[in-house]
Write an enzyme that holds these catalytic residues in place. Structure first.
Site, PDB file in Angstrom:
ATOM      1  N   TYR A 236      17.689  54.735 103.889  1.00 17.18           N
ATOM      2  CA  TYR A 236      18.966  54.928 103.641  1.00 17.18           C
ATOM      3  C   TYR A 236      19.784  55.138 105.084  1.00 17.18           C
ATOM      4  O   TYR A 236      19.343  55.411 106.054  1.00 17.18           O
ATOM      5  CB  TYR A 236      19.119  56.290 103.003  1.00 17.18           C
ATOM      6  CG  TYR A 236      18.235  56.543 101.592  1.00 17.18           C
ATOM      7  CD1 TYR A 236      18.943  56.334 100.376  1.00 17.18           C
ATOM      8  CD2 TYR A 236      16.997  57.103 102.067  1.00 17.18           C
ATOM      9  CE1 TYR A 236      18.191  56.575  99.347  1.00 17.18           C
ATOM     10  CE2 TYR A 236      16.338  57.121 100.579  1.00 17.18           C
ATOM     11  CZ  TYR A 236      16.770  56.709  99.352  1.00 17.18           C
ATOM     12  OH  TYR A 236      16.183  57.082  97.948  1.00 17.18           O
TER      13      TYR A 236
ATOM     14  N   ASP B  33      26.184  67.877  98.105  1.00 17.23           N
ATOM     15  CA  ASP B  33      26.746  66.530  98.154  1.00 17.23           C
ATOM     16  C   ASP B  33      28.281  66.845  97.862  1.00 17.23           C
ATOM     17  O   ASP B  33      28.773  67.963  97.770  1.00 17.23           O
ATOM     18  CB  ASP B  33      26.328  65.199  97.417  1.00 17.23           C
ATOM     19  CG  ASP B  33      26.791  65.674  95.745  1.00 17.23           C
ATOM     20  OD1 ASP B  33      27.512  66.478  95.489  1.00 17.23           O
ATOM     21  OD2 ASP B  33      25.898  64.902  94.887  1.00 17.23           O
TER      22      ASP B  33
ATOM     23  N   ARG C 135      20.253  64.557 100.200  1.00 15.97           N
ATOM     24  CA  ARG C 135      21.216  65.610 100.355  1.00 15.97           C
ATOM     25  C   ARG C 135      20.552  66.908 100.914  1.00 15.97           C
ATOM     26  O   ARG C 135      21.163  67.559 101.462  1.00 15.97           O
ATOM     27  CB  ARG C 135      21.682  65.849  98.765  1.00 15.97           C
ATOM     28  CG  ARG C 135      20.644  66.167  97.690  1.00 15.97           C
ATOM     29  CD  ARG C 135      21.386  66.787  96.397  1.00 15.97           C
ATOM     30  NE  ARG C 135      21.669  65.318  95.648  1.00 15.97           N
ATOM     31  CZ  ARG C 135      22.581  65.325  94.730  1.00 15.97           C
ATOM     32  NH1 ARG C 135      23.161  66.412  94.556  1.00 15.97           N
ATOM     33  NH2 ARG C 135      22.896  64.125  94.203  1.00 15.97           N
TER      34      ARG C 135
END
Length: 311
Positions: free
Chosen positions: A66, A80, A174
């Site tokens: 990611y 988030d 997150r």
């Protein structure tokens, strides 16, 4: 229509929304994915069509990569940007401080899953409990973050730091961002996320939904489908032609079904192909297989985990 489709999921859509769109485009009901992405996230979503849905269980266990953005100084109840702000603390953080903090999270590390996850507590997904304002104790889970790099920092009262993450299945980015913020003493939340790789599939191979609509209109979808025998990365064992139907019927793998040229460990997952390279089944070895050494006649050397031809 059987195969793998790599979609570049847009922000704002759930993974289920993408599945529904692909069903409408292809007319197929047998559509699944190999690892969900939150609505906030974009990037690689591996879609399985037809018989390839049987492979989702194996693709889900693949590692992921990611690029994430974390906003420092702001903590939220969802970790988030969609959640309620819990605290704001304008901060000034040097790049070297962030780099040093990241080092502590590289490698095997324990994470407490967020309440917004789909993990179940007494049969109910945590995110459903969270919507009702209920928080329960969660057990830490061991994950492996094998790549963790700082890409850039945008200075502000609430600096935004972009990081590249390579990790095992079940890693919550997150939570990583929130934990790094705590380590820095200012708090943080994940403000953006793009999955750049899932297993062997990279974002450069992914198609946007508008692209797929056009390709479908041109009746060219089969040209971009990844065949089932290209989907997995497990070792391949070729089955003698006379035993193909037995494998398709779910028979365990026996010594006489293959040539004595393979060396594999016990407990290893393998692909069984026919002589034309078509995927027949995915098995797990029940004993070591040594090149050139015959097993006992008729002895089972692997049992099926998933059966079904790709043709």
């Amino acid at each position: 229509m059987n195969g793998i489709l790599i979609v570049n999921k847009p922000k704002g859509m759930t993974s289920h929304d993408v599945i529904q769109r692909i069903r409408r485009l292809t007319g197929s009901r047998r559509v699944g994915h190999a690892g969900t992405l939150d609505p906030l996230a974009t990037g690689v979503l591996v879609i399985c069509l037809g018989k390839a849905t049987r492979l989702a269980q194996f693709l889900q266990s693949d590692s992921k990569e990611y690029v994430a953005e974390m906003t420092l100084g702001i903590e939220t109840d969802t970790q988030d940007g969609t959640g309620r702000v819990l605290s704001r603390k304008p901060c000034s953080v040097e790049e070297r401080e962030i780099i040093n903090a990241l080092k502590d999270f590289k490698g095997p590390t324990w994470q407490i899953p967020p309440m917004t996850s789909a993990i179940k507590h007494k049969g109910k997904p945590l995110y459903k409990l969270a919507r009702k304002g209920i928080e329960v104790e969660r057990r830490p889970r061991l994950v492996d973050i094998y790549k963790l790099e700082l890409l850039e920092v945008k200075a502000d009262d609430y600096p935004r730091a972009s990081i590249r993450v390579g990790c095992s299945k079940g890693t919550y980015i997150r939570t990583l961002c929130a934990d790094v913020g705590k380590a820095l003493g200012c708090g943080a939340h994940m403000s953006n996320l793009t999955r750049t790789r899932a297993g062997k599939f990279e974002i450069r191979e992914a198609f946007g939904l508008e692209e797929l609509s056009k390709i479908t209109e041109e009746r060219s979808l089969n040209k971009i489908l990844i065949p089932m025998n290209k989907a997995l990365s497990y070792p391949v064992i070729v089955i003698k032609e006379s035993f193909v139907q037995k494998i398709l019927n779910g028979a365990p793998l026996r010594e006489e079904m293959i040539e004595p040229k393979y060396t594999l460990d016990e407990g290893e997952i393998v692909q069984l192909w026919d002589t034309n390279g078509e995927l027949l089944a995915v098995d797990k070895t029940t004993r070591p297989i040594e090149r050139g050494l015959g097993q006992k006649p008729g002895e089972i050397i692997a049992r099926p985990l998933c059966v079904g031809g790709s043709g």
